[in-house]
Design a protein around this motif. Sequence first.
Motif, PDB file in Angstrom:
ATOM      1  N   GLY A 174       0.785  -1.156  -0.021  1.00 35.59           N
ATOM      2  CA  GLY A 174      -0.139   0.065   0.211  1.00 35.59           C
ATOM      3  C   GLY A 174       1.025   1.373  -0.080  1.00 35.59           C
ATOM      4  N   TRP A 175       0.277   2.247  -0.164  1.00 34.61           N
ATOM      5  CA  TRP A 175       0.864   3.686  -0.142  1.00 34.61           C
ATOM      6  C   TRP A 175       0.073   4.300   1.030  1.00 34.61           C
ATOM      7  CZ3 TRP A 175       5.121   5.224  -2.666  1.00 34.61           C
ATOM      8  CH2 TRP A 175       5.210   4.569  -4.094  1.00 34.61           C
ATOM      9  N   ALA A 178      -3.398   6.530   5.473  1.00 38.50           N
ATOM     10  CA  ALA A 178      -3.413   5.584   4.221  1.00 38.50           C
ATOM     11  C   ALA A 178      -3.767   5.988   2.973  1.00 38.50           C
ATOM     12  CB  ALA A 178      -4.179   4.070   4.742  1.00 38.50           C
ATOM     13  N   VAL A 179      -3.316   6.083   1.809  1.00 36.59           N
ATOM     14  CA  VAL A 179      -3.772   6.562   0.756  1.00 36.59           C
ATOM     15  C   VAL A 179      -4.559   5.671  -0.251  1.00 36.59           C
ATOM     16  CG1 VAL A 179      -2.954   7.674  -1.439  1.00 36.59           C
ATOM     17  CG2 VAL A 179      -1.873   8.139   0.935  1.00 36.59           C
ATOM     18  N   ALA A 180      -3.818   4.499  -0.408  1.00 40.30           N
ATOM     19  CA  ALA A 180      -4.224   3.325  -1.543  1.00 40.30           C
ATOM     20  C   ALA A 180      -3.792   2.192  -1.080  1.00 40.30           C
ATOM     21  CB  ALA A 180      -4.013   3.846  -2.763  1.00 40.30           C
ATOM     22  N   LEU A 181      -4.631   0.844  -1.272  1.00 36.32           N
ATOM     23  CA  LEU A 181      -4.220  -0.431  -1.091  1.00 36.32           C
ATOM     24  C   LEU A 181      -4.499  -1.186  -2.293  1.00 36.32           C
ATOM     25  CD1 LEU A 181      -5.755  -0.833   2.571  1.00 36.32           C
ATOM     26  CD2 LEU A 181      -3.259   0.037   1.911  1.00 36.32           C
ATOM     27  N   ILE A 182      -3.990  -2.277  -2.474  1.00 37.59           N
ATOM     28  CA  ILE A 182      -4.028  -3.246  -3.638  1.00 37.59           C
ATOM     29  C   ILE A 182      -3.900  -4.491  -3.097  1.00 37.59           C
ATOM     30  CG2 ILE A 182      -1.664  -3.135  -4.488  1.00 37.59           C
ATOM     31  CD1 ILE A 182      -2.782  -2.815  -7.170  1.00 37.59           C
ATOM     32  N   ILE A 200      -3.755   3.377  -7.541  1.00 38.44           N
ATOM     33  CA  ILE A 200      -2.551   2.411  -7.272  1.00 38.44           C
ATOM     34  C   ILE A 200      -2.486   1.240  -8.126  1.00 38.44           C
ATOM     35  CG2 ILE A 200      -4.093   1.195  -5.677  1.00 38.44           C
ATOM     36  CD1 ILE A 200      -1.550   0.813  -3.720  1.00 38.44           C
ATOM     37  N   SER A 201      -1.408   0.987  -8.599  1.00 36.85           N
ATOM     38  CA  SER A 201      -1.153  -0.181  -9.449  1.00 36.85           C
ATOM     39  C   SER A 201       0.004  -1.003  -9.043  1.00 36.85           C
ATOM     40  CB  SER A 201      -1.369   0.113 -10.976  1.00 36.85           C
ATOM     41  OG  SER A 201      -0.168   0.930 -11.311  1.00 36.85           O
ATOM     42  N   GLN A 202       0.229  -2.395  -9.663  1.00 35.52           N
ATOM     43  CA  GLN A 202       1.418  -2.973  -9.305  1.00 35.52           C
ATOM     44  C   GLN A 202       1.691  -3.766 -10.571  1.00 35.52           C
ATOM     45  OE1 GLN A 202       0.487  -5.740  -6.314  1.00 35.52           O
ATOM     46  NE2 GLN A 202      -1.336  -6.290  -7.214  1.00 35.52           N
ATOM     47  N   ASP A 203       2.928  -4.087 -10.790  1.00 31.78           N
ATOM     48  CA  ASP A 203       3.610  -4.875 -11.945  1.00 31.78           C
ATOM     49  C   ASP A 203       4.191  -6.211 -11.062  1.00 31.78           C
ATOM     50  OD1 ASP A 203       5.333  -6.305 -13.467  1.00 31.78           O
ATOM     51  OD2 ASP A 203       5.838  -4.396 -14.808  1.00 31.78           O
TER      52      ASP A 203
END
Length: 124
Positions: free
Chosen positions: A35-36, A47-51, A69-72
Amino acid sequence: QVQLVESGGGSVQAGGSLRLSCAASGYTSSTYCLGWFRQAPGWGREAVALIDKLDRTSTADSVKGRFTISQDNAKNILYLQMNSLKPEDTAMYYCAARRWVGSCLDFSQGYNHWGQGTQVTVSS
């Protein structure tokens, strides 16, 4: 040992955009939540964003519709795309990780691995 290294912060004018990156290493990505978070001077960490592992996301009301928010997973990189930035978004932004227990989208869960942070400053 979990390591998180943020980059991409900087100074922008209100209305501008930035993309933060977090390079993660030292753990099995499928067993951790990411998370960010951010912390402005004189304020607590927010907390700003979770994934989660299915790329489902949850964002704080204060940034909803502006931050993504995104992830690779292949590269173990977490991103935060920030658009329509406001002066109140000025803060140190941190990437965080915790072992996957319960939902990765649960804002009440504590995180125990943190990056060093990257500063975002938005001027009016």
